[in-house]
Design an enzyme around this catalytic site. Structure first.
Site, PDB file in Angstrom:
ATOM      1  N   CYS A 126       0.820  -1.222   0.000  1.00  0.00           N
ATOM      2  CA  CYS A 126       0.000   0.000   0.000  1.00  0.00           C
ATOM      3  C   CYS A 126       0.849   1.267   0.000  1.00  0.00           C
ATOM      4  O   CYS A 126       0.350   2.360  -0.269  1.00  0.00           O
ATOM      5  CB  CYS A 126      -0.951   0.005   1.202  1.00  0.00           C
ATOM      6  N   HIS A 269      -3.285   7.275   2.508  1.00  0.00           N
ATOM      7  CA  HIS A 269      -3.765   5.957   2.092  1.00  0.00           C
ATOM      8  C   HIS A 269      -5.108   5.674   2.766  1.00  0.00           C
ATOM      9  O   HIS A 269      -5.251   5.842   3.982  1.00  0.00           O
ATOM     10  CB  HIS A 269      -2.736   4.897   2.480  1.00  0.00           C
ATOM     11  N   ASN A 299     -10.307   0.251   0.028  1.00  0.00           N
ATOM     12  CA  ASN A 299      -8.840   0.333   0.074  1.00  0.00           C
ATOM     13  C   ASN A 299      -8.309  -0.214  -1.255  1.00  0.00           C
ATOM     14  O   ASN A 299      -8.429  -1.408  -1.522  1.00  0.00           O
ATOM     15  CB  ASN A 299      -8.338  -0.501   1.256  1.00  0.00           C
TER      16      ASN A 299
HETATM   17  N1  COA Z   1     -19.221  -8.731   8.994  1.00  0.00           N
HETATM   18  C1  COA Z   1     -19.703  -9.021  10.210  1.00  0.00           C
HETATM   19  N2  COA Z   1     -18.921  -9.438  11.232  1.00  0.00           N
HETATM   20  C2  COA Z   1     -17.627  -9.582  10.996  1.00  0.00           C
HETATM   21  C3  COA Z   1     -17.043  -9.299   9.768  1.00  0.00           C
HETATM   22  C4  COA Z   1     -17.903  -8.870   8.734  1.00  0.00           C
HETATM   23  N3  COA Z   1     -17.442  -8.558   7.496  1.00  0.00           N
HETATM   24  N4  COA Z   1     -15.718  -9.512   9.841  1.00  0.00           N
HETATM   25  C5  COA Z   1     -15.456  -9.916  11.085  1.00  0.00           C
HETATM   26  N5  COA Z   1     -16.621  -9.960  11.796  1.00  0.00           N
HETATM   27  C6  COA Z   1     -16.791 -10.345  13.206  1.00  0.00           C
HETATM   28  C7  COA Z   1     -15.720 -11.269  13.711  1.00  0.00           C
HETATM   29  O1  COA Z   1     -16.007 -12.596  13.415  1.00  0.00           O
HETATM   30  C8  COA Z   1     -15.738 -10.972  15.189  1.00  0.00           C
HETATM   31  O2  COA Z   1     -16.813 -11.651  15.766  1.00  0.00           O
HETATM   32  P1  COA Z   1     -16.724 -12.262  17.266  1.00  0.00           P
HETATM   33  O3  COA Z   1     -16.472 -11.076  18.156  1.00  0.00           O
HETATM   34  O4  COA Z   1     -18.025 -12.914  17.444  1.00  0.00           O
HETATM   35  O5  COA Z   1     -15.542 -13.211  17.218  1.00  0.00           O
HETATM   36  C9  COA Z   1     -16.044  -9.493  15.257  1.00  0.00           C
HETATM   37  O6  COA Z   1     -16.685  -9.173  14.006  1.00  0.00           O
HETATM   38  C10 COA Z   1     -14.824  -8.649  15.431  1.00  0.00           C
HETATM   39  O7  COA Z   1     -13.837  -9.064  14.487  1.00  0.00           O
HETATM   40  P2  COA Z   1     -12.492  -8.321  14.299  1.00  0.00           P
HETATM   41  O8  COA Z   1     -11.723  -8.955  13.171  1.00  0.00           O
HETATM   42  O9  COA Z   1     -11.808  -8.191  15.634  1.00  0.00           O
HETATM   43  O10 COA Z   1     -13.040  -6.903  13.827  1.00  0.00           O
HETATM   44  P3  COA Z   1     -12.363  -5.485  13.903  1.00  0.00           P
HETATM   45  O11 COA Z   1     -13.152  -4.601  14.747  1.00  0.00           O
HETATM   46  O12 COA Z   1     -10.882  -5.578  14.140  1.00  0.00           O
HETATM   47  O13 COA Z   1     -12.566  -4.982  12.400  1.00  0.00           O
HETATM   48  C11 COA Z   1     -11.306  -4.700  10.406  1.00  0.00           C
HETATM   49  C12 COA Z   1     -11.985  -5.689  11.341  1.00  0.00           C
HETATM   50  C13 COA Z   1     -10.611  -5.516   9.339  1.00  0.00           C
HETATM   51  C14 COA Z   1     -12.387  -3.830   9.789  1.00  0.00           C
HETATM   52  C15 COA Z   1     -10.315  -3.829  11.206  1.00  0.00           C
HETATM   53  O14 COA Z   1      -9.501  -4.655  12.013  1.00  0.00           O
HETATM   54  C16 COA Z   1      -9.428  -3.015  10.317  1.00  0.00           C
HETATM   55  O15 COA Z   1      -9.908  -2.152   9.598  1.00  0.00           O
HETATM   56  N6  COA Z   1      -8.118  -3.249  10.378  1.00  0.00           N
HETATM   57  C17 COA Z   1      -7.161  -2.531   9.550  1.00  0.00           C
HETATM   58  C18 COA Z   1      -7.106  -3.198   8.236  1.00  0.00           C
HETATM   59  C19 COA Z   1      -6.332  -2.411   7.238  1.00  0.00           C
HETATM   60  O16 COA Z   1      -6.289  -1.220   7.290  1.00  0.00           O
HETATM   61  N7  COA Z   1      -5.743  -3.154   6.303  1.00  0.00           N
HETATM   62  C20 COA Z   1      -5.048  -2.599   5.218  1.00  0.00           C
HETATM   63  C21 COA Z   1      -3.708  -2.092   5.588  1.00  0.00           C
HETATM   64  S1  COA Z   1      -3.038  -1.260   4.253  1.00  0.00           S
END
Ligand code: COA
Length: 342
Positions: A126, A269, A299
């Site tokens: 990225c 970004h 993204n």
């Molecule tokens: N829809 C519904 N629920 C979802 C889901 C979706 N698309 N994806 C995950 N969940 C659930 C999980 O299963 C988990 O459930 P549980 O609590 O029952 O186990 C819960 O939501 C939380 O999951 P988690 O992965 O901890 O979510 P989060 O709050 O960390 O959000 C992201 C996930 C990916 C949105 C977040 O971590 C993020 O944006 N991270 C940065 C990613 C990024 O910027 N990447 C690119 C870098 S260049």
């Protein structure tokens, strides 16, 4: 050309952004579409990421990474009133070239009818476009090249798992290409004022695309279903991104001896709207100073920053002399910035 003589006979020159362009695939993938593919909801996605829709390329060929890249460059050439033959080099920042050989930049050069200019790819995930800005600026500022096209292009949706197993990653990414043409100018006030490039290779396991058993980090079971699919530790990346983002802006401003309010526009970004809002709050920036388009495109990896740049140029323009801070972070882990006076 003006400016002091450099070792090797080249002269230091100013660098300006002579033109920008971008290209999005036709097909939209909305949150409602995702609800039909996996267990998720519009509310969850919007709340956690700010994303409402993203574009997904036709992966049978017409919207391959090189074709999107070439179209973004054609549009940038048009705004710069330049011919493809005027280019001295084409750099494509991408982690999703269609083939490992040839470089995507060579395919782009052939498609736009460039001459025998230099053409190579740069993989900074990225961060690719921001790293590319620093590299391309060096080529032009050193006096050896006058016109360098820098493209950020990615079609990472090819590497998504649109099932429940991949839902926390697949909701985020979209496809796009964006381009900026860097051109030498006698005005040495134009170009990069400060920059930074960093990495932490130990953090590779937070975002990776395995294709072999030995690609899985220690402690993670080998799973052939994950081959060719992006594996991301969302929570770890989120934590890394929030902290890094602020530190990066601080570091770059300190190098330039500037205050947050001295910057006319922050082009960052687009990884997650919450991360962007956190940076905006931390530096007390008004809404119009930190550009956000993640709600419409998600993204788009290396295309994210140049796509924002092109949208700003086309919608409201960027005045001569404006200070623009480009910031990115991503897989690798990598993070970097490029502060320009236009
Ligand atoms: N829809 C519904 N629920 C979802 C889901 C979706 N698309 N994806 C995950 N969940 C659930 C999980 O299963 C988990 O459930 P549980 O609590 O029952 O186990 C819960 O939501 C939380 O999951 P988690 O992965 O901890 O979510 P989060 O709050 O960390 O959000 C992201 C996930 C990916 C949105 C977040 O971590 C993020 O944006 N991270 C940065 C990613 C990024 O910027 N990447 C690119 C870098 S260049």
């Amino acid at each position: 050309m003006s400016g002091p003589h450099q070792p090797g006979g080249a002269q230091r020159v100013g660098v300006r952004i002579a033109g920008t362009g971008s290209c999005l695939p036709e097909r939209k993938l909305t949150n409602a579409d995702l609800v039909n593919m996996m267990e998720t909801s519009d509310e969850w996605i919007v709340q956690r990421t700010g994303i409402r829709e993203r574009r997904i390329a036709d992966h049978t060929g017409p919207e391959s990474t090189d074709k999107l890249a070439a179209e973004s460059l054609r549009r940038a050439l048009a705004t710069a009133h330049m011919d493809a033959k005027d280019l001295d080099a084409i750099i494509v920042a991408t982690m999703t070239g269609e083939m490992s050989c040839p470089p995507t930049a060579c395919l782009v050069a052939a498609q736009i009818g460039a001459g025998a200019c230099g053409a190579f790819d740069l993989n900074g995930a990225c961060c690719g476009f921001v790293f590319g800005l620093n590299v391309a600026h060096g080529l032009v500022a050193g006096g050896a090249y006058r016109n360098v096209a820098l493209i950020g292009a990615d079609t990472l949706t090819r590497y998504m798992d649109y099932s429940d197993a991949g839902r926390s990653t697949a909701i985020i990414f979209g496809d796009a290409a964006g381009c900026a043409i860097l051109r030498a100018t006698d005005d040495t006030s134009k170009g990069i004022i400060a920059q930074s490039m960093h990495s932490d290779g130990a953090g590779w396991k937070e975002i990776y695309v395995p294709t072999q058993p030995f690609h899985f980090p220690e402690g993670v079971p080998v799973d052939a279903c994950k081959y060719g699919r992006v594996q991301m530790n969302g929570a770890a990346v989120f934590k890394f991104a929030v902290g890094t983002f602020s530190n990066l802006i601080d570091e770059t401003l300190q190098k330039a001896r500037l205050k947050p309010s001295d910057i006319d526009l922050y082009i960052c970004h687009q990884s997650n709207q919450r991360i962007l809002h956190a940076a905006r709050d931390r530096f007390g920036l008004p809404e119009n100073k930190l550009y956000i388009n993640i709600d419409r495109v998600g993204n788009t990896v290396a295309a994210s920053v140049p796509l924002c740049l092109d949208e700003v140029v086309r919608s409201r323009g960027l005045p001569e002399g404006a200070k623009v801070l480009f910031v990115a972070f991503g897989g690798g882990l990598t993070w970097g910035s490029s502060l320009w006076q236009l």
